[in-house]
Design a protein around this motif. Sequence first.
Motif, mmCIF file in Angstrom:
data_model
loop_
_atom_site.group_PDB
_atom_site.id
_atom_site.type_symbol
_atom_site.label_atom_id
_atom_site.label_comp_id
_atom_site.label_asym_id
_atom_site.label_seq_id
_atom_site.Cartn_x
_atom_site.Cartn_y
_atom_site.Cartn_z
ATOM 1 N N MET A 18 16.174 3.609 29.692
ATOM 2 C CA MET A 18 15.540 4.365 28.633
ATOM 3 C C MET A 18 14.060 3.965 28.597
ATOM 4 O O MET A 18 13.734 2.789 28.615
ATOM 5 C CB MET A 18 16.238 4.046 27.308
ATOM 6 N N THR A 19 13.193 4.976 28.530
ATOM 7 C CA THR A 19 11.759 4.709 28.501
ATOM 8 C C THR A 19 11.188 4.986 27.109
ATOM 9 O O THR A 19 11.811 5.672 26.297
ATOM 10 C CB THR A 19 11.013 5.599 29.510
ATOM 11 N N HIS A 20 9.979 4.491 26.869
ATOM 12 C CA HIS A 20 9.339 4.686 25.567
ATOM 13 C C HIS A 20 8.913 6.134 25.340
ATOM 14 O O HIS A 20 8.760 6.561 24.206
ATOM 15 C CB HIS A 20 8.146 3.743 25.417
ATOM 16 N N SER A 21 8.746 6.882 26.416
ATOM 17 C CA SER A 21 8.345 8.282 26.272
ATOM 18 C C SER A 21 9.546 9.220 26.174
ATOM 19 O O SER A 21 9.384 10.404 25.892
ATOM 20 C CB SER A 21 7.465 8.699 27.447
ATOM 21 N N GLN A 22 10.731 8.683 26.383
ATOM 22 C CA GLN A 22 11.948 9.500 26.372
ATOM 23 C C GLN A 22 12.237 10.023 24.972
ATOM 24 O O GLN A 22 12.037 9.340 23.968
ATOM 25 C CB GLN A 22 13.126 8.675 26.883
ATOM 26 N N ARG A 23 12.697 11.259 24.929
ATOM 27 C CA ARG A 23 13.067 11.903 23.665
ATOM 28 C C ARG A 23 14.533 12.307 23.728
ATOM 29 O O ARG A 23 15.075 12.546 24.796
ATOM 30 C CB ARG A 23 12.205 13.147 23.432
ATOM 31 N N PHE A 24 15.146 12.392 22.561
ATOM 32 C CA PHE A 24 16.546 12.780 22.477
ATOM 33 C C PHE A 24 16.697 13.938 21.508
ATOM 34 O O PHE A 24 15.933 14.067 20.558
ATOM 35 C CB PHE A 24 17.404 11.587 22.034
ATOM 36 N N LYS A 25 17.686 14.784 21.771
ATOM 37 C CA LYS A 25 17.966 15.927 20.908
ATOM 38 C C LYS A 25 19.249 15.652 20.132
ATOM 39 O O LYS A 25 20.182 15.035 20.648
ATOM 40 C CB LYS A 25 18.164 17.197 21.742
ATOM 41 N N VAL A 26 19.286 16.146 18.908
ATOM 42 C CA VAL A 26 20.498 15.992 18.113
ATOM 43 C C VAL A 26 21.470 17.110 18.448
ATOM 44 O O VAL A 26 21.064 18.204 18.845
ATOM 45 C CB VAL A 26 20.195 15.967 16.599
ATOM 46 N N ASN A 27 22.732 16.829 18.295
ATOM 47 C CA ASN A 27 23.779 17.818 18.509
ATOM 48 C C ASN A 27 23.694 18.851 17.372
ATOM 49 O O ASN A 27 23.901 18.507 16.212
ATOM 50 C CB ASN A 27 25.134 17.125 18.515
ATOM 51 N N PRO A 28 23.384 20.109 17.681
ATOM 52 C CA PRO A 28 23.204 21.109 16.628
ATOM 53 C C PRO A 28 24.504 21.488 15.910
ATOM 54 O O PRO A 28 24.462 22.128 14.861
ATOM 55 C CB PRO A 28 22.610 22.305 17.372
ATOM 56 N N ALA A 29 25.644 21.083 16.457
ATOM 57 C CA ALA A 29 26.929 21.422 15.844
ATOM 58 C C ALA A 29 27.287 20.499 14.681
ATOM 59 O O ALA A 29 28.280 20.725 13.996
ATOM 60 C CB ALA A 29 28.044 21.363 16.894
ATOM 61 N N LEU A 30 26.474 19.471 14.446
ATOM 62 C CA LEU A 30 26.804 18.479 13.419
ATOM 63 C C LEU A 30 26.335 18.908 12.038
ATOM 64 O O LEU A 30 25.254 19.448 11.868
ATOM 65 C CB LEU A 30 26.174 17.134 13.762
ATOM 66 N N MET A 31 27.178 18.623 11.070
ATOM 67 C CA MET A 31 26.819 18.805 9.668
ATOM 68 C C MET A 31 26.507 17.417 9.112
ATOM 69 O O MET A 31 27.080 16.426 9.556
ATOM 70 C CB MET A 31 27.966 19.452 8.904
ATOM 71 N N VAL A 32 25.605 17.353 8.146
ATOM 72 C CA VAL A 32 25.178 16.077 7.584
ATOM 73 C C VAL A 32 25.577 16.015 6.115
ATOM 74 O O VAL A 32 25.278 16.914 5.339
ATOM 75 C CB VAL A 32 23.647 15.909 7.692
ATOM 76 N N GLU A 33 26.280 14.938 5.747
ATOM 77 C CA GLU A 33 26.647 14.677 4.356
ATOM 78 C C GLU A 33 26.137 13.287 3.997
ATOM 79 O O GLU A 33 26.415 12.326 4.708
ATOM 80 C CB GLU A 33 28.170 14.719 4.162
ATOM 81 N N LYS A 34 25.383 13.186 2.898
ATOM 82 C CA LYS A 34 24.826 11.895 2.484
ATOM 83 C C LYS A 34 25.613 11.331 1.308
ATOM 84 O O LYS A 34 25.928 12.043 0.365
ATOM 85 C CB LYS A 34 23.360 12.067 2.095
ATOM 86 N N PHE A 35 25.916 10.016 1.406
ATOM 87 C CA PHE A 35 26.610 9.284 0.358
ATOM 88 C C PHE A 35 25.879 7.970 0.135
ATOM 89 O O PHE A 35 25.910 7.105 1.004
ATOM 90 C CB PHE A 35 28.051 8.946 0.757
ATOM 91 N N ASP A 36 25.229 7.798 -0.988
ATOM 92 C CA ASP A 36 24.520 6.559 -1.304
ATOM 93 C C ASP A 36 23.686 6.088 -0.115
ATOM 94 O O ASP A 36 22.739 6.740 0.259
ATOM 95 C CB ASP A 36 25.483 5.469 -1.781
ATOM 96 N N ASN A 37 24.064 4.967 0.517
ATOM 97 C CA ASN A 37 23.302 4.413 1.639
ATOM 98 C C ASN A 37 23.931 4.718 2.991
ATOM 99 O O ASN A 37 23.602 4.071 3.983
ATOM 100 C CB ASN A 37 23.147 2.901 1.480
ATOM 101 N N GLU A 38 24.852 5.656 3.038
ATOM 102 C CA GLU A 38 25.488 6.034 4.292
ATOM 103 C C GLU A 38 25.378 7.534 4.487
ATOM 104 O O GLU A 38 25.199 8.298 3.536
ATOM 105 C CB GLU A 38 26.967 5.650 4.304
#
Length: 92
Positions: free
Chosen positions: A1-21
């Motif tokens: 892994m290099t410092h210039s490397q970028r990553f993409k998030v999986n667009p199929a994911l839904m995000v749910e936030k709970f307190d600190n998680e």
Amino acid sequence: MTHSQRFKVNPALMVEKFDNEVLLYDVSSTKGLYLNETAFLIWEMCSWDYPVGEIITTLEKVYPKEHESIREDVMECIESLVVTGVLTDGNS
């Protein structure tokens, strides 16, 4: 892994936030992954197209007391998120 490397998030994911998680949930596979606050921040910076080096630099400023371990922690977190399918290599 290099410092210039970028990553993409999986667009199929839904995000749910709970307190600190955060729960990332894939509706198609019915699988979920809990992230702590820092792992979610790394995932979020990947979604904003930050390269690995910029993620490390940003977290070193946010958590100056952990400066020595941030680089390795970020690399391990990203590798883990790639293995679980949450992130993919954005350079390919």
